[in-house]
Design a protein around this motif. Structure first.
Motif, PDB file in Angstrom:
ATOM      1  N   MET A  32      55.334 -33.817  46.287  1.00  0.00           N
ATOM      2  CA  MET A  32      53.884 -33.979  46.356  1.00  0.00           C
ATOM      3  C   MET A  32      53.422 -33.964  47.811  1.00  0.00           C
ATOM      4  O   MET A  32      53.998 -34.635  48.660  1.00  0.00           O
ATOM      5  N   GLU A  36      47.619 -33.231  47.785  1.00  0.00           N
ATOM      6  CA  GLU A  36      47.712 -33.453  46.333  1.00  0.00           C
ATOM      7  C   GLU A  36      47.553 -34.930  45.997  1.00  0.00           C
ATOM      8  O   GLU A  36      46.839 -35.290  45.048  1.00  0.00           O
ATOM      9  N   THR A  57      47.773 -30.084  40.921  1.00  0.00           N
ATOM     10  CA  THR A  57      49.129 -29.695  41.283  1.00  0.00           C
ATOM     11  C   THR A  57      49.922 -30.901  41.784  1.00  0.00           C
ATOM     12  O   THR A  57      49.370 -31.843  42.331  1.00  0.00           O
TER      13      THR A  57
END
Length: 131
Positions: A32, A36, A57
């Motif tokens: 990540m 995000e 995402t």
């Protein structure tokens, strides 16, 4: 490991706690990015229903949003076919200053994954990280 242990009978592909600023508190296999993490934190904080249209995402992998609840600080989603996580279920819970999340494999029980993340988030909220 606490998140993993709380997601009973579910094969988890990725788990973590990421600060709202993208600082990694704990991460296993998600990739990540800070952007995000910030998007998910703000979306959970603001009950951002736009995620239903755009998705989100994790580690550059696309997920369809299936639930956003700003009061609970939760976001749920399902992976897209062909991405690194396949069609696995993802549960995100916001606490003060961070998000907790887990991504199950395609056979993981969505209920177990979401309950596991929720249980850890509840523990942290009750110990100074309330939303």
């Amino acid at each position: 490991d606490s998140i993993k242990n709380n997601c009973q009978n579910s094969n988890l592909q990725a788990i973590g706690i990421i600060g709202e600023n993208g600082a990694v508190w704990a991460d296993r296999n998600s990739g990540m990015t800070p952007t995000e993490a910030s998007i998910l934190y703000k979306s959970a904080e603001n009950d951002d229903k736009a995620l239903f249209g755009t998705g989100f995402t994790v580690g550059g992998q696309k997920f369809a949003c299936t639930k956003v609840d700003g009061d609970e600080g939760t976001i749920f989603g399902k992976g897209k076919e062909g991405n690194k996580f396949g069609t696995g279920f993802v549960a995100v819970n916001r606490i003060k200053g961070a998000i907790l999340f887990a991504i199950g494999d395609k056979d993981a029980s969505a209920g177990n994954v979401s309950c596991g993340v929720y249980n850890i988030a509840s523990y942290l909220r009750n110990n100074g990280y309330e939303i």
